[in-house]
Design a protein around this motif. Structure first.
Motif, PDB file in Angstrom:
ATOM      1  N   MET A 106       0.843  -1.179   0.000  1.00  0.00           N
ATOM      2  CA  MET A 106       0.000   0.000   0.000  1.00  0.00           C
ATOM      3  C   MET A 106       0.884   1.237   0.000  1.00  0.00           C
ATOM      4  SD  MET A 106      -3.288  -0.810   2.378  1.00  0.00           S
ATOM      5  CE  MET A 106      -2.457  -1.541   3.756  1.00  0.00           C
ATOM      6  N   ALA A 107       0.322   2.312  -0.513  1.00  0.00           N
ATOM      7  CA  ALA A 107       1.066   3.567  -0.602  1.00  0.00           C
ATOM      8  C   ALA A 107       0.213   4.704  -0.044  1.00  0.00           C
ATOM      9  CB  ALA A 107       1.433   3.862  -2.050  1.00  0.00           C
ATOM     10  N   SER A 108       0.881   5.650   0.592  1.00  0.00           N
ATOM     11  CA  SER A 108       0.185   6.845   1.075  1.00  0.00           C
ATOM     12  C   SER A 108      -0.204   7.711  -0.122  1.00  0.00           C
ATOM     13  CB  SER A 108       1.107   7.631   2.012  1.00  0.00           C
ATOM     14  OG  SER A 108       2.213   8.142   1.278  1.00  0.00           O
ATOM     15  N   ILE A 109      -0.973   8.736   0.124  1.00  0.00           N
ATOM     16  CA  ILE A 109      -1.375   9.644  -0.955  1.00  0.00           C
ATOM     17  C   ILE A 109      -0.148  10.307  -1.593  1.00  0.00           C
ATOM     18  CG2 ILE A 109      -2.735  11.689  -1.565  1.00  0.00           C
ATOM     19  CD1 ILE A 109      -4.396   9.140  -0.904  1.00  0.00           C
ATOM     20  N   PRO A 110       0.793  10.866  -0.806  1.00  0.00           N
ATOM     21  CA  PRO A 110       1.982  11.443  -1.432  1.00  0.00           C
ATOM     22  C   PRO A 110       2.791  10.420  -2.244  1.00  0.00           C
ATOM     23  CG  PRO A 110       1.777  12.241   0.804  1.00  0.00           C
ATOM     24  CD  PRO A 110       0.761  11.148   0.641  1.00  0.00           C
ATOM     25  N   GLN A 111       2.906   9.195  -1.730  1.00  0.00           N
ATOM     26  CA  GLN A 111       3.624   8.155  -2.473  1.00  0.00           C
ATOM     27  C   GLN A 111       2.880   7.810  -3.768  1.00  0.00           C
ATOM     28  OE1 GLN A 111       3.574   5.319   0.729  1.00  0.00           O
ATOM     29  NE2 GLN A 111       5.764   5.589   1.138  1.00  0.00           N
ATOM     30  N   THR A 112       1.564   7.752  -3.705  1.00  0.00           N
ATOM     31  CA  THR A 112       0.756   7.463  -4.887  1.00  0.00           C
ATOM     32  C   THR A 112       0.954   8.536  -5.947  1.00  0.00           C
ATOM     33  OG1 THR A 112      -0.895   6.299  -3.552  1.00  0.00           O
ATOM     34  CG2 THR A 112      -1.598   7.087  -5.726  1.00  0.00           C
ATOM     35  N   ARG A 113       0.935   9.794  -5.514  1.00  0.00           N
ATOM     36  CA  ARG A 113       1.161  10.910  -6.445  1.00  0.00           C
ATOM     37  C   ARG A 113       2.482  10.724  -7.172  1.00  0.00           C
ATOM     38  NH1 ARG A 113       1.762  15.893  -3.666  1.00  0.00           N
ATOM     39  NH2 ARG A 113       1.653  16.798  -5.723  1.00  0.00           N
ATOM     40  N   GLN A 114       3.524  10.401  -6.411  1.00  0.00           N
ATOM     41  CA  GLN A 114       4.855  10.233  -6.983  1.00  0.00           C
ATOM     42  C   GLN A 114       4.907   9.031  -7.928  1.00  0.00           C
ATOM     43  OE1 GLN A 114       7.943   9.492  -4.071  1.00  0.00           O
ATOM     44  NE2 GLN A 114       9.417  10.622  -5.311  1.00  0.00           N
ATOM     45  N   LEU A 115       4.324   7.919  -7.524  1.00  0.00           N
ATOM     46  CA  LEU A 115       4.331   6.713  -8.354  1.00  0.00           C
ATOM     47  C   LEU A 115       3.588   6.916  -9.675  1.00  0.00           C
ATOM     48  CD1 LEU A 115       3.717   4.081  -5.556  1.00  0.00           C
ATOM     49  CD2 LEU A 115       5.784   4.289  -6.966  1.00  0.00           C
ATOM     50  N   LEU A 116       2.620   7.816  -9.680  1.00  0.00           N
ATOM     51  CA  LEU A 116       1.854   8.077 -10.900  1.00  0.00           C
ATOM     52  C   LEU A 116       2.354   9.315 -11.633  1.00  0.00           C
ATOM     53  CD1 LEU A 116      -1.732   7.115  -9.686  1.00  0.00           C
ATOM     54  CD2 LEU A 116      -0.191   5.809 -11.170  1.00  0.00           C
ATOM     55  N   GLY A 117       3.606   9.630 -11.451  1.00  0.00           N
ATOM     56  CA  GLY A 117       4.233  10.683 -12.235  1.00  0.00           C
ATOM     57  C   GLY A 117       4.063  12.086 -11.710  1.00  0.00           C
ATOM     58  N   GLY A 118       3.774  12.217 -10.437  1.00  0.00           N
ATOM     59  CA  GLY A 118       3.660  13.550  -9.846  1.00  0.00           C
ATOM     60  C   GLY A 118       2.306  14.204 -10.067  1.00  0.00           C
ATOM     61  N   ILE A 119       1.249  13.381 -10.175  1.00  0.00           N
ATOM     62  CA  ILE A 119      -0.085  13.956 -10.347  1.00  0.00           C
ATOM     63  C   ILE A 119      -0.500  14.690  -9.067  1.00  0.00           C
ATOM     64  CG2 ILE A 119      -0.731  12.206 -12.040  1.00  0.00           C
ATOM     65  CD1 ILE A 119      -2.451  10.869  -9.872  1.00  0.00           C
ATOM     66  N   SER A 120      -1.525  15.490  -9.156  1.00  0.00           N
ATOM     67  CA  SER A 120      -1.981  16.295  -8.020  1.00  0.00           C
ATOM     68  C   SER A 120      -2.817  15.473  -7.041  1.00  0.00           C
ATOM     69  CB  SER A 120      -2.806  17.480  -8.518  1.00  0.00           C
ATOM     70  OG  SER A 120      -4.030  17.010  -9.062  1.00  0.00           O
ATOM     71  N   ASP A 121      -2.977  15.999  -5.827  1.00  0.00           N
ATOM     72  CA  ASP A 121      -3.879  15.387  -4.849  1.00  0.00           C
ATOM     73  C   ASP A 121      -5.282  15.274  -5.430  1.00  0.00           C
ATOM     74  OD1 ASP A 121      -2.040  14.998  -2.796  1.00  0.00           O
ATOM     75  OD2 ASP A 121      -2.498  16.896  -1.816  1.00  0.00           O
ATOM     76  N   THR A 122      -5.710  16.319  -6.107  1.00  0.00           N
ATOM     77  CA  THR A 122      -7.050  16.331  -6.697  1.00  0.00           C
ATOM     78  C   THR A 122      -7.209  15.185  -7.684  1.00  0.00           C
ATOM     79  OG1 THR A 122      -7.196  18.723  -6.422  1.00  0.00           O
ATOM     80  CG2 THR A 122      -8.716  17.721  -8.003  1.00  0.00           C
ATOM     81  N   SER A 123      -6.199  14.940  -8.484  1.00  0.00           N
ATOM     82  CA  SER A 123      -6.261  13.844  -9.454  1.00  0.00           C
ATOM     83  C   SER A 123      -6.342  12.496  -8.754  1.00  0.00           C
ATOM     84  CB  SER A 123      -5.057  13.877 -10.384  1.00  0.00           C
ATOM     85  OG  SER A 123      -5.088  15.026 -11.197  1.00  0.00           O
ATOM     86  N   VAL A 124      -5.586  12.336  -7.671  1.00  0.00           N
ATOM     87  CA  VAL A 124      -5.650  11.078  -6.912  1.00  0.00           C
ATOM     88  C   VAL A 124      -7.069  10.871  -6.398  1.00  0.00           C
ATOM     89  CG1 VAL A 124      -4.877   9.874  -4.826  1.00  0.00           C
ATOM     90  CG2 VAL A 124      -3.215  11.053  -6.263  1.00  0.00           C
ATOM     91  N   TRP A 125      -7.669  11.911  -5.817  1.00  0.00           N
ATOM     92  CA  TRP A 125      -9.020  11.757  -5.263  1.00  0.00           C
ATOM     93  C   TRP A 125     -10.057  11.545  -6.342  1.00  0.00           C
ATOM     94  CZ3 TRP A 125      -9.192   9.920  -0.820  1.00  0.00           C
ATOM     95  CH2 TRP A 125      -8.246  10.238   0.136  1.00  0.00           C
ATOM     96  N   ARG A 126      -9.876  12.149  -7.505  1.00  0.00           N
ATOM     97  CA  ARG A 126     -10.795  11.886  -8.625  1.00  0.00           C
ATOM     98  C   ARG A 126     -10.737  10.419  -9.030  1.00  0.00           C
ATOM     99  NH1 ARG A 126      -9.171  17.120 -11.929  1.00  0.00           N
ATOM    100  NH2 ARG A 126     -10.577  18.594 -10.930  1.00  0.00           N
TER     101      ARG A 126
END
Length: 53
Positions: free
Chosen positions: A1-21
């Protein structure tokens, strides 16, 4: 599992908003542990490989 900041980084630096969408659309699967929110690696890999519609 990955935290939100880790997820953002793993997906190429997308925004928090994009993660939540992506979570709201079901593309990323959320798991809560206490007050912390994590995203499953399986769903991160799926979005990274296939993209999200």
């Amino acid at each position: 599992m990955a935290s939100i900041p880790q997820t953002r980084q793993l997906l190429g630096g997308i925004s928090d908003t994009s993660v939540w969408r992506l979570t709201n659309r079901g593309a990323l699967e959320v798991r809560k542990i206490g007050s912390r929110t994590f995203i499953t690696m399986t769903s991160i890999r799926r979005v990274a490989e296939q993209g999200a519609e």
